[in-house]
Each structure stands twice: as C-alpha cells, then as structure tokens.
Enzyme design. Structure first.
Site, PDB file in Angstrom:
ATOM      1  N   ASP A  15       0.939  -1.305  -0.094  1.00  9.15           N
ATOM      2  CA  ASP A  15       0.117   0.041  -0.127  1.00  9.15           C
ATOM      3  C   ASP A  15       0.948   1.263   0.281  1.00  9.15           C
ATOM      4  O   ASP A  15       1.965   1.275  -0.738  1.00  9.15           O
ATOM      5  CB  ASP A  15      -0.802  -0.202   1.384  1.00  9.15           C
ATOM      6  CG  ASP A  15      -2.317   0.708   1.186  1.00  9.15           C
ATOM      7  OD1 ASP A  15      -2.421   1.975   0.880  1.00  9.15           O
ATOM      8  OD2 ASP A  15      -3.173  -0.078   0.948  1.00  9.15           O
ATOM      9  N   HIS A  40      -3.410   6.095   3.766  1.00  5.69           N
ATOM     10  CA  HIS A  40      -4.290   4.698   3.201  1.00  5.69           C
ATOM     11  C   HIS A  40      -3.740   3.555   3.779  1.00  5.69           C
ATOM     12  O   HIS A  40      -4.656   2.848   4.356  1.00  5.69           O
ATOM     13  CB  HIS A  40      -4.340   4.731   1.449  1.00  5.69           C
ATOM     14  CG  HIS A  40      -5.069   3.868   1.011  1.00  5.69           C
ATOM     15  ND1 HIS A  40      -4.704   2.560   0.891  1.00  5.69           N
ATOM     16  CD2 HIS A  40      -6.315   3.918   0.600  1.00  5.69           C
ATOM     17  CE1 HIS A  40      -5.761   1.854   0.445  1.00  5.69           C
ATOM     18  NE2 HIS A  40      -6.700   2.802   0.084  1.00  5.69           N
ATOM     19  N   SER A  71     -11.233  -0.676  -0.454  1.00  7.42           N
ATOM     20  CA  SER A  71     -10.124  -0.716   0.175  1.00  7.42           C
ATOM     21  C   SER A  71     -10.195  -1.047   1.731  1.00  7.42           C
ATOM     22  O   SER A  71      -9.222  -1.641   2.411  1.00  7.42           O
ATOM     23  CB  SER A  71      -9.304   0.735   0.075  1.00  7.42           C
ATOM     24  OG  SER A  71      -8.624   0.533  -1.002  1.00  7.42           O
TER      25      SER A  71
END
Length: 412
Positions: free
Chosen positions: A167, A198, A358
């Site tokens: 990520d 994120h 996600s």
C-alpha cells in the site's frame, strides 16, 4: 480514500506482431507512463534462459545507443527484474517502439503490457470481547446479526502470523499497533513513512489493538504508492515480489513461512495479465492474498488483481447489510465485508473514517490472520474456509454475486 485505481490510455494500438509475443492494448480509461512497459516471459522459461534474454536485451540496447548516439534521447532500458517463484518472470523499463518490436519477436516472451499509473480514490468457548467497538465492522464480523456493538473473538487474535500490507506504507509508531508494525521495503519514493494515510488505515483494520480484527498479528509495510497515493504498476509488482520473498525467508523454507502469512492489496484497476500472474504466483507459493474488488460499481472481472481466481476478492457492504453503492460485483467476488464508513487509524496517532473496497479487503485479511492463529490451514484455500463460515446476509448483492458476508465463527 478507498480503493486504488490504475488507468492506462491506449498507446500500443499501432504495434502488432505476427508469430511473436502478444503486445497488449490498454483499456479505454487509462493513463500510461510514456514508453514504459512490462515484459512477461513464458511460464516454461528457466532462470538461465531469463538471464540469457536480459543479457541479449542489454547488448541490443547498447548497440542501438552506439548507432544513434547524439541523434535522440536514449531510452533508459531495463529498470527492474521480477522473479516470483518459478511461475512469473518479467522485467520492466523504458523502451522505444523499435525495441518493443524486437522484444516481441523473442521466443521466450509471452506478452508485453504498458506500464501505468496507480492511484488512490475515495469513494466459541474461550472468547473474549471488546465492547463499544470504535468501528461497526468489527462487531459485524464477530456477530451473526447486524447492529451489535461488541466484537467477540478468540484471544489468540492472530498471534504468530505476519500480515504484509502492500500500500502507501504504515505509520509504524502509531500507538494502536503496540510495536507490532515494522517497515519492510519502499518501492515508491525515498520517504520510509506513510505520508498518504491509506496504508495505515488498512493496517489498522487488519491488526490494530483497538481497531483491528487480528489484534496480535505482526504487520509489515510494503510501500508501492507515494505521498499522493500514486505509483506505477511495475512498482506494485516489485513490491509483490519482495513481500513474497520476505515471507518465505528470502526463498528458503517457503511452505511453513508462507502458511503463516497473509497479504492485503487494497488496490487495482483495469484488467492486467501481468498483475494477475504476479498475484497467482503469490497464491501458488501458499500465501493467502486478500484484494479489493474495486469501486466502479461494475463487474470485477474487468479489474486486476480482483479478477485473478486464486486470490480472495472482497466487495464492500454497508452497516445494514446492503451492497455499498460504489462496490464492484460479479462472479469474481468471493465474499462481502464491511466497507462503508469504516473508522481506523491515521498517521500521527489519530483516526479517520473512510469508505471503499479498500476498507473491506483488510477485514478479510485480518480474518485470515485470525483463523490461521486458531489453527486453520493458511494459503489460498483459506478463502474457501472464509466463504464456508460466512453468512448469507447481503441484500441485493449484484448480478451473479455472492450474498456471503464474512463471520469469524464466534457463535455470537
């Protein structure tokens, strides 16, 4: 932020091969990196043959540079090589059209694919429990019915299992990780930190002490996207290769180490054979890989790595057990998991609430780590175990899509 998208405009339409390797055209909604390609070898190509091919490539490039010195800007040539097990060998780099035609004529090459931009987009008996959970997703995974506020789970909580988060990195100093998160490798930039957020959010759902499903799992950051949440597909595959090698002790003793490993990829985009083959190589190594289905509200068969059958593809559900409006669907989806308004960790010690597939995928990655900690068999077959344990709960899941919502088997 949520799912990671990839985009690739068509730049290879003018190229073709006769009796040569396939030169794949890009999808219609995409953003290629000019003159950059991923070259994938045939599956029966040995390491020795691969080495011979790259030697030929270097010699050919050098010869061309000498012939046209000063006439044009030289191409960078090969920049990265990939070897994931014995099933995926490839390289990436910057090549002009003439060089691509030469490469495509080489017998060992299977196909050539344009490299492209990747970015984030928003959109039991020995149980313990966590009351007033900070994220509704925890309570939903630990209960048969919606609406609860308590997460029921076994105290083993994924102990002894490693989770690789491919990520934007992880804030390894965040207090909710309790020292269980560490930095792995960076393939995006020169900043070994999550300057986007994120990856930290994803890791928090996998294994945060308060916000995670597997509260004792070890977390490893594999950074493939930069501070803007952007990177290249070739960089993502390089991160996948490193994670697979690290999980197996650098290639030694793969079976035992791989079976105690889970990975999460909350990223994807247009269907990519290179990405799918790399993902399959991870699964073939005996590693459980959870991936996001995508946020385009379309059939996940058009996305990668979501369309790869050997991975565990996750769609996003809402608090009332509906399909999240943005979530992809279709036969490629293995299970649903909470993905709308999920609260998890944010770099700097705080939290954030995000939506996307996600956010759904790390629920499945965390559940995988939790089940391995309970003694369940790891590897790609773990997705079947998760599907068998799941409840038929999702209302209107989408055409040709499972209604299974993940459940940890707590009995509550």
């Amino acid at each position: 932020m949520g799912f990671i998208t990839k985009a690739i405009p068509i730049v290879l339409a003018a190229l073709s091969t006769v009796n040569g390797a396939r030169i794949l055209e890009a999808g219609p909604h995409a953003e290629t990196i000019p003159n950059k390609y991923i070259v994938v070898m045939k599956k029966d190509v040995s390491e020795e043959a691969f080495s011979a091919h790259t030697t030929w490539l270097s010699q050919t490039l050098n010869s061309r540079l000498m012939r046209r010195a000063g006439s044009s800007k030289p191409m960078a040539g090969m920049q990265d090589k990939y070897s994931l097990g014995n099933v995926f060998r490839a390289y990436s780099g910057e090549f002009d059209e003439a060089m691509i035609k030469d490469i495509s004529g080489h017998d060992d090459v299977d196909f050539i694919e344009p490299d492209f931009v990747v970015r984030t987009t928003t959109n039991g008996t020995n149980l313990t429990h966590q009351d007033n959970v900070p994220s509704w997703g925890l309570a939903r995974v630990g209960s048969k019915q919606a609406g609860g506020t308590t997460y029921y789970y076994d105290p083993s909580a994924g102990k002894g299992v490693r989770a690789y988060i491919i990520d934007t990195g992880i804030d390894t100093d965040h207090k909710d990780f309790g020292g269980r998160a560490k930095w792995g490798k960076n393939f995006a930039d020169d900043m070994d930190q999550d300057c986007n957020g994120h990856g930290t959010h994803v890791a928090g759902t996998v294994g945060g002490t308060q916000y995670g499903l597997a509260k004792s799992v070890s977390l490893i950051a594999v950074k493939v996207l930069d501070c803007e949440g952007s990177g290249s597909n070739s960089g993502v595959i390089k991160g996948m290769e490193w994670a697979m090698r690290d999980a197996s002790g650098g290639g030694n003793g793969t079976a035992k180490a791989a079976g105690k490993t889970v990975m999460n990829m909350s990223l994807g985009g247009p269907r990519s054979e290179a990405t799918n083959q790399a993902a399959k190589a991870i699964s073939d190594a005996g590693i459980f890989l959870a991936v996001a289905a995508g946020n385009e509200n379309m059939d996940a068969q058009h996305s990668s790595p979501a369309s790869e059958p050997s991975v565990c593809t996750v769609a996003a559900s809402t608090k009332d057990d509906g399909k999240a409006s943005f979530s992809n669907y279709g036969s490629a989806v293995d299970v649903y998991a909470p993905g709308k308004d999920i609260t998890s960790l944010k770099p700097g010690g705080s939290t954030d609430t995000l939506s996307g597939t996600s956010m759904a995928s790390p629920h499945v990655c965390g559940l995988g780590a939790y089940l391995i900690g309970l003694g369940k068999q790891g590897g790609p077959g773990l997705c079947d175990t998760i599907k068998e344990m799941a409840n038929d709960a999702i209302q209107s899941p989408g055409e040709d899509t499972t209604s299974k919502l993940i459940y940890n088997g707590s009995g509550k």
